[in-house]
Design a protein around this motif. Structure first.
Motif, PDB file in Angstrom:
ATOM      1  N   THR A   1      -3.433  -8.108   9.426  1.00  0.00           N
ATOM      2  CA  THR A   1      -4.866  -7.830   9.402  1.00  0.00           C
ATOM      3  C   THR A   1      -5.185  -6.813  10.485  1.00  0.00           C
ATOM      4  O   THR A   1      -4.733  -6.938  11.620  1.00  0.00           O
ATOM      5  CB  THR A   1      -5.674  -9.120   9.635  1.00  0.00           C
ATOM      6  OG1 THR A   1      -5.303 -10.072   8.639  1.00  0.00           O
ATOM      7  CG2 THR A   1      -7.167  -8.857   9.555  1.00  0.00           C
TER       8      THR A   1
ATOM      9  N   ASP B   1     -20.063  -2.588   6.607  1.00  0.00           N
ATOM     10  CA  ASP B   1     -18.624  -2.822   6.543  1.00  0.00           C
ATOM     11  C   ASP B   1     -18.152  -3.453   7.843  1.00  0.00           C
ATOM     12  O   ASP B   1     -18.491  -2.971   8.927  1.00  0.00           O
ATOM     13  CB  ASP B   1     -17.895  -1.499   6.301  1.00  0.00           C
ATOM     14  CG  ASP B   1     -16.459  -1.685   5.876  1.00  0.00           C
ATOM     15  OD1 ASP B   1     -15.744  -2.480   6.512  1.00  0.00           O
ATOM     16  OD2 ASP B   1     -16.043  -1.017   4.919  1.00  0.00           O
TER      17      ASP B   1
ATOM     18  N   ILE C   1      -4.096   2.627   4.411  1.00  0.00           N
ATOM     19  CA  ILE C   1      -5.318   2.132   3.776  1.00  0.00           C
ATOM     20  C   ILE C   1      -6.411   3.146   4.056  1.00  0.00           C
ATOM     21  O   ILE C   1      -6.653   3.525   5.202  1.00  0.00           O
ATOM     22  CB  ILE C   1      -5.724   0.749   4.299  1.00  0.00           C
ATOM     23  CG1 ILE C   1      -4.721  -0.304   3.802  1.00  0.00           C
ATOM     24  CG2 ILE C   1      -7.136   0.391   3.845  1.00  0.00           C
ATOM     25  CD1 ILE C   1      -5.022  -1.717   4.229  1.00  0.00           C
ATOM     26  N   ASP C   2      -7.071   3.591   2.994  1.00  0.00           N
ATOM     27  CA  ASP C   2      -8.170   4.553   3.095  1.00  0.00           C
ATOM     28  C   ASP C   2      -9.495   3.795   3.019  1.00  0.00           C
ATOM     29  O   ASP C   2      -9.822   3.205   1.995  1.00  0.00           O
ATOM     30  CB  ASP C   2      -8.067   5.570   1.953  1.00  0.00           C
ATOM     31  CG  ASP C   2      -9.046   6.725   2.114  1.00  0.00           C
ATOM     32  OD1 ASP C   2      -9.948   6.641   2.986  1.00  0.00           O
ATOM     33  OD2 ASP C   2      -8.913   7.698   1.363  1.00  0.00           O
ATOM     34  N   TYR C   3     -10.239   3.807   4.115  1.00  0.00           N
ATOM     35  CA  TYR C   3     -11.548   3.160   4.149  1.00  0.00           C
ATOM     36  C   TYR C   3     -12.561   3.916   3.282  1.00  0.00           C
ATOM     37  O   TYR C   3     -13.566   3.358   2.898  1.00  0.00           O
ATOM     38  CB  TYR C   3     -12.090   3.137   5.576  1.00  0.00           C
ATOM     39  CG  TYR C   3     -11.541   2.058   6.476  1.00  0.00           C
ATOM     40  CD1 TYR C   3     -12.397   1.154   7.087  1.00  0.00           C
ATOM     41  CD2 TYR C   3     -10.184   1.941   6.751  1.00  0.00           C
ATOM     42  CE1 TYR C   3     -11.923   0.168   7.935  1.00  0.00           C
ATOM     43  CE2 TYR C   3      -9.706   0.956   7.598  1.00  0.00           C
ATOM     44  CZ  TYR C   3     -10.570   0.075   8.189  1.00  0.00           C
ATOM     45  OH  TYR C   3     -10.093  -0.898   9.030  1.00  0.00           O
TER      46      TYR C   3
ATOM     47  N   ASP D   1       0.815  -1.209   0.000  1.00  0.00           N
ATOM     48  CA  ASP D   1       0.000   0.000   0.000  1.00  0.00           C
ATOM     49  C   ASP D   1       0.848   1.258   0.000  1.00  0.00           C
ATOM     50  O   ASP D   1       1.856   1.347   0.700  1.00  0.00           O
ATOM     51  CB  ASP D   1      -0.943   0.010   1.213  1.00  0.00           C
ATOM     52  CG  ASP D   1      -1.933  -1.121   1.143  1.00  0.00           C
ATOM     53  OD1 ASP D   1      -2.708  -1.152   0.184  1.00  0.00           O
ATOM     54  OD2 ASP D   1      -1.900  -1.983   2.035  1.00  0.00           O
TER      55      ASP D   1
ATOM     56  N   THR E   1      -8.886  -0.353  17.571  1.00  0.00           N
ATOM     57  CA  THR E   1      -8.250  -0.969  16.413  1.00  0.00           C
ATOM     58  C   THR E   1      -7.408  -2.147  16.884  1.00  0.00           C
ATOM     59  O   THR E   1      -6.582  -1.996  17.777  1.00  0.00           O
ATOM     60  CB  THR E   1      -7.350   0.043  15.687  1.00  0.00           C
ATOM     61  OG1 THR E   1      -8.090   1.226  15.437  1.00  0.00           O
ATOM     62  CG2 THR E   1      -6.844  -0.518  14.379  1.00  0.00           C
TER      63      THR E   1
ATOM     64  N   LYS F   1      -8.455  -4.597  12.253  1.00  0.00           N
ATOM     65  CA  LYS F   1      -9.916  -4.482  12.382  1.00  0.00           C
ATOM     66  C   LYS F   1     -10.242  -3.256  13.220  1.00  0.00           C
ATOM     67  O   LYS F   1      -9.816  -3.152  14.362  1.00  0.00           O
ATOM     68  CB  LYS F   1     -10.511  -5.731  13.011  1.00  0.00           C
ATOM     69  CG  LYS F   1     -12.029  -5.704  13.053  1.00  0.00           C
ATOM     70  CD  LYS F   1     -12.591  -7.064  13.337  1.00  0.00           C
ATOM     71  CE  LYS F   1     -14.077  -7.070  13.516  1.00  0.00           C
ATOM     72  NZ  LYS F   1     -14.842  -6.810  12.342  1.00  0.00           N
TER      73      LYS F   1
ATOM     74  N   ILE G   1      -4.544   3.827   9.035  1.00  0.00           N
ATOM     75  CA  ILE G   1      -5.859   3.691   8.421  1.00  0.00           C
ATOM     76  C   ILE G   1      -6.553   5.033   8.540  1.00  0.00           C
ATOM     77  O   ILE G   1      -6.331   5.781   9.510  1.00  0.00           O
ATOM     78  CB  ILE G   1      -6.704   2.562   9.055  1.00  0.00           C
ATOM     79  CG1 ILE G   1      -6.922   2.777  10.553  1.00  0.00           C
ATOM     80  CG2 ILE G   1      -6.076   1.208   8.778  1.00  0.00           C
ATOM     81  CD1 ILE G   1      -7.882   1.785  11.187  1.00  0.00           C
TER      82      ILE G   1
ATOM     83  N   GLU H   1     -12.628  -4.617   8.687  1.00  0.00           N
ATOM     84  CA  GLU H   1     -11.385  -5.377   8.543  1.00  0.00           C
ATOM     85  C   GLU H   1     -10.687  -5.047   7.228  1.00  0.00           C
ATOM     86  O   GLU H   1     -11.309  -4.994   6.183  1.00  0.00           O
ATOM     87  CB  GLU H   1     -11.679  -6.872   8.606  1.00  0.00           C
ATOM     88  CG  GLU H   1     -10.430  -7.724   8.650  1.00  0.00           C
ATOM     89  CD  GLU H   1     -10.733  -9.189   8.880  1.00  0.00           C
ATOM     90  OE1 GLU H   1     -11.143  -9.526  10.009  1.00  0.00           O
ATOM     91  OE2 GLU H   1     -10.586  -9.968   7.924  1.00  0.00           O
ATOM     92  N   ARG H   2      -9.371  -4.818   7.328  1.00  0.00           N
ATOM     93  CA  ARG H   2      -8.545  -4.552   6.150  1.00  0.00           C
ATOM     94  C   ARG H   2      -7.247  -5.316   6.304  1.00  0.00           C
ATOM     95  O   ARG H   2      -6.848  -5.682   7.409  1.00  0.00           O
ATOM     96  CB  ARG H   2      -8.231  -3.058   6.004  1.00  0.00           C
ATOM     97  CG  ARG H   2      -9.449  -2.159   5.846  1.00  0.00           C
ATOM     98  CD  ARG H   2     -10.161  -2.408   4.522  1.00  0.00           C
ATOM     99  NE  ARG H   2     -11.212  -1.441   4.271  1.00  0.00           N
ATOM    100  CZ  ARG H   2     -12.451  -1.520   4.720  1.00  0.00           C
ATOM    101  NH1 ARG H   2     -12.810  -2.527   5.481  1.00  0.00           N
ATOM    102  NH2 ARG H   2     -13.347  -0.600   4.404  1.00  0.00           N
ATOM    103  N   LYS H   3      -6.547  -5.527   5.175  1.00  0.00           N
ATOM    104  CA  LYS H   3      -5.280  -6.253   5.199  1.00  0.00           C
ATOM    105  C   LYS H   3      -4.185  -5.430   4.538  1.00  0.00           C
ATOM    106  O   LYS H   3      -4.371  -4.889   3.457  1.00  0.00           O
ATOM    107  CB  LYS H   3      -5.409  -7.594   4.473  1.00  0.00           C
ATOM    108  CG  LYS H   3      -6.309  -8.558   5.208  1.00  0.00           C
ATOM    109  CD  LYS H   3      -6.347  -9.892   4.525  1.00  0.00           C
ATOM    110  CE  LYS H   3      -7.222 -10.826   5.349  1.00  0.00           C
ATOM    111  NZ  LYS H   3      -7.085 -12.190   4.926  1.00  0.00           N
TER     112      LYS H   3
END
Length: 143
Positions: A87, A41, A31-33, A26, A69, A89, A119, A44-46
């Motif tokens: 991961t 939603d 990481i942009d939600y 990335d 988080t 969350k 995030i 959770e992101r990886k």
């Protein structure tokens, strides 16, 4: 004695060149939600990463700036050239998301083996439309 000194020099040189390195996929480790709702939603992101070194990469800890988080790490070392995931969350509390997750590793290409992952985004409350209000709006549109 010369053999022992030679062996020591070779070992130190070898250790210096054999290193674990970590590179995240990335951009800027972020990481942009985007704009999301808690109802649609999971939070959770990886973060995908690769060991670009020539020794196993060990992730020893994943820490967050708050309890909202939670991060999880691979349990086994990541071999050279292999990829894996961290991961993360988020609990999806309504409002802006601006959190940092710190990864502790044995990687030599990051200062102190520490990597900051971020995030960002915003969690909105999904507006529920009253069925009577919806019917009223449909009737007004037809007239």
């Amino acid at each position: 004695m010369k053999k022992i000194i030679f062996f020591a020099v070779v070992m130190v040189s070898t250790v210096g060149f054999c290193q674990a390195k970590i590179e995240f996929k990335d951009k800027e480790n972020t990481i942009d939600y985007g704009t999301v709702s808690k109802e649609s939603d999971s939070g959770e992101r990886k973060f995908e990463f690769t060991n670009t070194g020539d020794q196993p990469l060990v992730i020893t800890n994943v820490k967050s700036t708050c309890g909202c988080t939670v991060g999880s790490k691979p349990s086994a070392p990541i071999m050279p050239g292999k990829s894996d995931f961290i991961t993360v969350k988020y609990n999806m509390n309504p409002g802006p998301i601006r959190k940092t997750i710190t990864i502790e590793t044995n990687a030599v290409n990051v200062e102190g083996g520490m990597v900051a992952l971020k995030i960002k985004g915003e969690v909105v409350v999904k507006q529920e439309v009253n069925p009577l209000e919806k019917k009223k709006n449909l009737l007004m549109e037809k007239s």
